[in-house]
Design an enzyme around this catalytic site. Structure first.
Site, PDB file in Angstrom:
ATOM      1  N   ARG A  34      -6.115   9.294 -10.554  1.00 31.03           N
ATOM      2  CA  ARG A  34      -6.844   9.531  -9.298  1.00 31.03           C
ATOM      3  C   ARG A  34      -5.871   9.912  -8.168  1.00 31.03           C
ATOM      4  NH1 ARG A  34      -6.651   7.374  -3.815  1.00 31.03           N
ATOM      5  NH2 ARG A  34      -8.696   7.628  -2.899  1.00 31.03           N
ATOM      6  N   THR A  71      -2.335   3.404   4.263  1.00 29.11           N
ATOM      7  CA  THR A  71      -1.386   4.487   3.998  1.00 29.11           C
ATOM      8  C   THR A  71      -0.585   4.661   5.263  1.00 29.11           C
ATOM      9  OG1 THR A  71      -2.799   5.720   2.486  1.00 29.11           O
ATOM     10  CG2 THR A  71      -1.349   7.048   3.849  1.00 29.11           C
ATOM     11  N   THR A  77      -6.178   7.975   7.211  1.00 28.27           N
ATOM     12  CA  THR A  77      -6.074   6.850   6.295  1.00 28.27           C
ATOM     13  C   THR A  77      -7.491   6.389   5.993  1.00 28.27           C
ATOM     14  OG1 THR A  77      -5.091   4.656   5.960  1.00 28.27           O
ATOM     15  CG2 THR A  77      -5.818   5.180   8.198  1.00 28.27           C
ATOM     16  N   GLY A  78      -7.629   5.668   4.908  1.00 29.38           N
ATOM     17  CA  GLY A  78      -8.954   5.209   4.531  1.00 29.38           C
ATOM     18  C   GLY A  78      -9.355   5.748   3.176  1.00 29.38           C
ATOM     19  N   THR A 113       1.715   7.024   0.283  1.00 31.23           N
ATOM     20  CA  THR A 113       0.847   5.914  -0.111  1.00 31.23           C
ATOM     21  C   THR A 113       0.972   5.638  -1.604  1.00 31.23           C
ATOM     22  OG1 THR A 113      -1.461   5.156  -0.016  1.00 31.23           O
ATOM     23  CG2 THR A 113      -1.139   7.421  -0.653  1.00 31.23           C
ATOM     24  N   SER A 132       0.799  -1.220   0.000  1.00 31.05           N
ATOM     25  CA  SER A 132       0.000   0.000   0.000  1.00 31.05           C
ATOM     26  C   SER A 132       0.836   1.276   0.000  1.00 31.05           C
ATOM     27  CB  SER A 132      -0.939   0.004   1.206  1.00 31.05           C
ATOM     28  OG  SER A 132      -0.200  -0.134   2.398  1.00 31.05           O
TER      29      SER A 132
HETATM   30  N1  ASP Z   1      -6.136   7.390   1.978  1.00 29.59           N
HETATM   31  C1  ASP Z   1      -5.565   6.612   0.910  1.00 29.59           C
HETATM   32  C2  ASP Z   1      -6.149   7.064  -0.398  1.00 29.59           C
HETATM   33  O1  ASP Z   1      -7.315   7.395  -0.457  1.00 29.59           O
HETATM   34  C3  ASP Z   1      -5.747   5.169   1.057  1.00 29.59           C
HETATM   35  C4  ASP Z   1      -5.605   4.611   2.440  1.00 29.59           C
HETATM   36  O2  ASP Z   1      -5.218   5.261   3.373  1.00 29.59           O
HETATM   37  O3  ASP Z   1      -5.907   3.463   2.655  1.00 29.59           O
HETATM   38  O4  ASP Z   1      -5.450   7.027  -1.377  1.00 29.59           O
END
Ligand code: ASP
Length: 342
Positions: A231, A203, A254-255, A221, A84
């Protein structure tokens, strides 16, 4: 600020400088006092532990938080088993590994790269954007050329494992961000196993305070796996994936980045701390803001926030169970399971 208050703060800083024998870093004025404090570092997810250990090699010796967060997040960036972040990250839907990263110091200086390809340490390029250019963000080819011009090496970031996961994904080509939601990790709504491992994204966001009481943060990330080409999520966006205000503290996220961007999440968390909320409560309020915006959607996605204030208090909160963060200070080293709404 009144001249008298300013004078008192300046004198106070001056006496700390004399007392500790340390040079107080130059600041434009005394609004953001530098005070001696206990160093501490926090990172998102379990893999933040190894990153914290690296950051501590700097923080533990009295080094600057900015240097610590950069060094710390370079650990998962270089780890091919971490799908990731950085090298070995899962690619976009066309098979390109594209990296997003940002960094911010105690003086509101910040730098970011978005959609950077073929360079492992996106965070170091972001730092150079901050330190060597008049800009805050460089994207894509421009960021890549800037990296090459500054001595970075072109490398293939797509490992055989990540290529395999991508090819597996191509069989259905369904974009379903399943975010580290406890007990649901391996099962996308379409059925079958999630290609690329238990979740298709995480991330590293790292925030730290050094022995001088200064905060910095870094976030890096490879973005959501199998995203559309071009994107960009929250992670490299100052205020969304990361924010540092040395008067208040720092926050990172994160997310599902789209949900964080909509509420400018990390900045919101810092502002909530400025209003007096402790870090965990501030993170919880930001998560609740996501829910109030779209309650149905919020049930299906993961977002986690992590925050640190100037007193060295910290906390995290997530939409879904499963969000963990790692902490390291002179007093403790552990992984903590954040509370969640659902
Ligand atoms: N926040 C990150 C993104 O949207 C992904 C993640 O943290 O899992 O690219």
């Amino acid at each position: 600020m009144s001249t008298r208050r300013k004078f008192l703060q300046t004198s106070f800083l001056g006496s700390i400088g004399l007392f500790s024998g340390k040079k107080i870093m130059a600041q434009s004025d005394a609004d953001y006092p530098t005070i001696k404090n206990e160093p501490i570092v926090l990172s998102t997810w379990d893999f933040g532990k190894a990153a914290n250990t690296e950051a501590w090699t700097i923080l533990g010796k009295g080094g600057r938080a900015l240097d610590a967060v950069e060094a710390g997040v370079k650990i998962p960036e270089a780890d091919p088993n971490n799908q990731s972040v950085g090298y070995g990250g899962l690619p976009d839907r066309d098979g390109h590994v594209t990296l997003d990263a940002c960094i911010m110091d105690e003086y509101y200086n910040c730098g970011s790269v978005m959609g950077l390809e073929n360079i492992i340490h996106a965070i170091s390029v972001a730092r150079l954007v901050m330190e060597k250019t008049p800009h805050v963000v460089l994207i894509g080819e421009g960021a890549f050329q800037f990296a090459l011009a500054n001595g970075f090496k072109k490398e293939n970031l797509l490992t055989p494992e990540s290529e395999k996961a991508w090819k597996e994904w191509l069989k259905t080509s369904k974009y379903e961000p399943i975010m580290n939601i406890e007990n649901k990790l391996h099962k996308p709504a379409s059925g079958g196993d999630m290609p690329g491992g238990p979740n298709n994204h995480d991330t590293i966001g790292m925030i730290a305070m050094d022995a001088s009481g200064n905060c910095s943060g870094a976030c890096t990330t490879s973005g959501m796996a199998f995203k559309m080409r071009g994107r960009v999520g929250d992670s490299p966006i100052i205020g969304a994936g990361l924010y540092v205000d040395n008067e208040v503290g720092a926050a990172t996220s994160t997310g599902v980045g789209e949900e964080v961007i909509r509420i400018v999440g990390s900045h919101l968390v810092v502002e909530l701390m400025r209003q007096g909320l402790e870090p965990e409560a501030a993170c919880k309020k930001a998560v609740e803001r996501i829910i109030s915006r779209n309650p149905e959607k919020a049930k299906k996605v993961q977002v986690g926030f992590l925050a640190l204030n100037k007193k060295g208090q910290y906390g995290g909160y997530a939409l879904q169970p499963g969000f963990t963060f790692a902490v390291k200070s002179g007093k403790e080293e552990r992984i903590i399971k954040a509370k969640s709404i659902y």
